[in-house]
Write a protein that holds these residues in place. Structure first.
Motif, short mmCIF file in Angstrom:
data_model
loop_
_atom_site.label_atom_id
_atom_site.label_comp_id
_atom_site.label_asym_id
_atom_site.label_seq_id
_atom_site.Cartn_x
_atom_site.Cartn_y
_atom_site.Cartn_z
N GLU B 11 28.29 82.85 16.37
CA GLU B 11 27.91 81.72 16.33
C GLU B 11 28.92 80.85 15.56
OE1 GLU B 11 26.20 79.90 19.00
OE2 GLU B 11 26.96 82.24 19.84
N LEU B 14 32.43 80.54 16.84
CA LEU B 14 32.35 80.10 17.73
C LEU B 14 32.60 78.64 18.63
CD1 LEU B 14 30.41 82.45 20.60
CD2 LEU B 14 32.61 82.15 20.35
N ASP B 15 31.61 78.44 16.87
CA ASP B 15 31.84 76.34 17.39
C ASP B 15 33.04 75.90 16.29
OD1 ASP B 15 29.05 76.90 18.11
OD2 ASP B 15 27.97 76.41 16.71
N HIS B 18 36.15 76.55 19.06
CA HIS B 18 35.76 75.56 20.10
C HIS B 18 36.14 74.24 19.42
CE1 HIS B 18 33.96 73.72 24.08
NE2 HIS B 18 33.44 72.81 22.71
N ALA B 19 35.71 73.44 18.55
CA ALA B 19 36.44 73.00 18.26
C ALA B 19 37.24 72.26 18.20
CB ALA B 19 35.51 72.02 17.14
N MET B 22 39.03 72.17 21.17
CA MET B 22 39.05 71.05 22.08
C MET B 22 39.74 69.19 21.75
SD MET B 22 37.23 71.80 24.66
CE MET B 22 37.38 72.94 25.38
N ARG B 23 39.78 69.85 20.27
CA ARG B 23 40.49 68.37 19.08
C ARG B 23 42.43 68.73 19.68
NH1 ARG B 23 44.40 68.00 16.11
NH2 ARG B 23 44.67 70.32 15.64
N LYS B 25 42.82 70.09 22.93
CA LYS B 25 42.94 69.77 23.97
C LYS B 25 42.50 68.21 24.37
CE LYS B 25 40.84 71.38 28.53
NZ LYS B 25 40.13 72.42 29.02
#
Lengths: 211, 211
Positions: B11, B14-15, B18-19, B22-23, B25
Motif C-alpha cells: 500500500e 502504491l501511495d 500515486h503521489a 499526480m505531481r 499530472k
C-alpha cells in the motif's frame, strides 16, 4: 401533384405533405408511448470525454427541484470550480441537501490515502441519502472518477445500487470512464462525446461555463 | 521496490507511486492551463441522439444564474414537457428572461406554416436578446430542430452568430441533427451519444427526468 414552373413543388404542396408526414409520425409516436407504462426510479449514468456530464446532472437536479422534489447532491471529487452550481442551489435550500466531500481533483491533493478516506465518507453519505427515501433524486457527481481509481470497490457500489436502492429513487452518476459493471446495471446511459473544445484554441475556463 | 509475499506492491508503494504520478499530472496540467488566457463568449452546441442536450443547456443556465449573471432562454419547439425547468427558473425571475415560442413538437401541430411563423418569431427574440448585451448567456433550446426542418435558413443563423454576436455573450444551441455549417463556426460541440435508454424497457417519461 402540382409543381412550379421550375418543376419544384409549391409551398402548398410542401405544407400538405408535411401535415401528412407529421400526422403519421404523431400516430406512430402515440402508439409507442402508449406501451410505456412503467414508472420507476432510474439509475442514470453520464460518461464520456465531452463536456456536459455534471452539467446535465445538475440540470436534472434543478428540474426535479422545480417540481418541488427533495434532492440530494454528493460531490465526490470536485474542487473549487463549482461555485455557480453551489450558489444557484442556495435558492433551493428548502429542498436540496448538498455534501461536498472531495478536496479537489486527485492531482491537486496528491495524497492517495486522504482521497480514499474522502471517497469512503462521500459514499457513506450517498448511501444514506438513497436508502432514506427522503430524496426523489440523488446526484453522485464524479463518482466514476473515484471508481476508476479504485478508491471504492466497484462490486460494493454495484451491489448496493442493484439490491438496496429503493424503487422510487432516481440516482444519477457522472464522470468519465464509467466502469462496464455500472453501465451493465444502469437504465439510462449517455456518453458525452467531444466534437470540439475551446481549450484547444487557448480559451481559458470561464465563469458560468466551466464553473 | 518492496513487494508483498504474493509479489504485489505494498500500500505504501502504491501511495508513493500515486503521489509522484499526480505531481507530474498537476505540473503538466498547470503548464497547459497557463497557456489558456483568452476570455470570450462561446458558441456552444449540444447535439446527438442521446439525452442531456437541453438538460445540460439548462444546467449552464443555472450555473450562470448562480454567478448572478443575467440569462436569456428561448425555447424553439418544446411543448408541455418542460414544467420542471420553468418552475425552477421562477426562483430566478430577477435574472432570467424566458420566451416559449413553440406550440409543441412539429408532429403535434402538423401545421408547417404555423411552425415557420413561430420559428421566425422565436429567432427574432433570440437575436434581440443576444444583440442587446444584457444577457451573459442566451440558450436557444431546440433551435437545431427548427434548422433541420428548414423553418429558418441556416445561412441567416450562421451569418448572425458569426458577425453580430457580441464578443462577451455565450450562446448555447441544443437539439439533435446540428447542421455542419453550425458545427463549423461553434467553439464547443458535444454529441450526446445514446448508450442505453429506458423507453426500450417500457419505462414512461417521468416527472423530474423527462420533464
Amino acid at each position: 401533384m402540382a409543381t412550379g414552373l421550375d418543376g419544384s413543388a409549391s409551398e402548398a404542396d410542401l405544407d400538405a405533405r408535411h401535415a401528412e408526414k407529421m400526422r403519421k409520425k404523431k400516430a406512430a409516436r402515440d402508439k409507442i408511448m402508449a406501451t410505456k407504462t412503467i414508472e420507476k426510479g432510474l439509475l442514470i449514468v453520464h460518461t464520456g470525454k465531452g463536456k456536459g456530464k455534471s452539467t446535465a446532472g445538475f440540470g436534472m437536479v434543478f428540474r426535479s427541484l422545480g417540481h418541488g422534489h427533495k434532492v440530494g447532491v454528493v460531490q465526490f471529487v470536485k474542487g473549487r470550480l463549482d461555485t455557480g452550481e453551489r450558489k444557484a442551489l442556495e435558492r433551493f435550500s428548502d429542498l436540496v441537501t448538498v455534501k461536498r466531500m472531495g478536496e479537489g481533483f486527485t492531482w491537486e491533493t496528491q495524497d492517495r490515502q486522504r482521497d480514499i478516506a474522502a471517497a469512503r465518507e462521500a459514499w457513506d453519505v450517498a448511501k444514506e441519502m438513497i436508502r432514506s427515501r427522503e430524496h426523489r433524486l440523488v446526484l453522485c457527481d464524479e463518482l466514476n472518477i473515484v471508481l476508476r481509481y479504485d478508491y471504492l470497490p466497484i462490486e460494493e457500489v454495484v451491489d448496493f445500487l442493484r439490491d438496496e436502492k429503493p424503487e422510487g429513487v432516481h440516482v444519477v452518476i457522472t464522470g468519465r470512464n464509467a466502469k462496464d459493471e455500472l453501465i451493465e446495471i444502469a437504465d439510462l446511459v449517455t456518453d458525452m462525446t467531444q466534437v470540439k473544445h475551446p481549450f484547444r484554441s487557448g480559451v481559458k475556463p470561464q465563469e458560468g461555463i466551466e464553473f
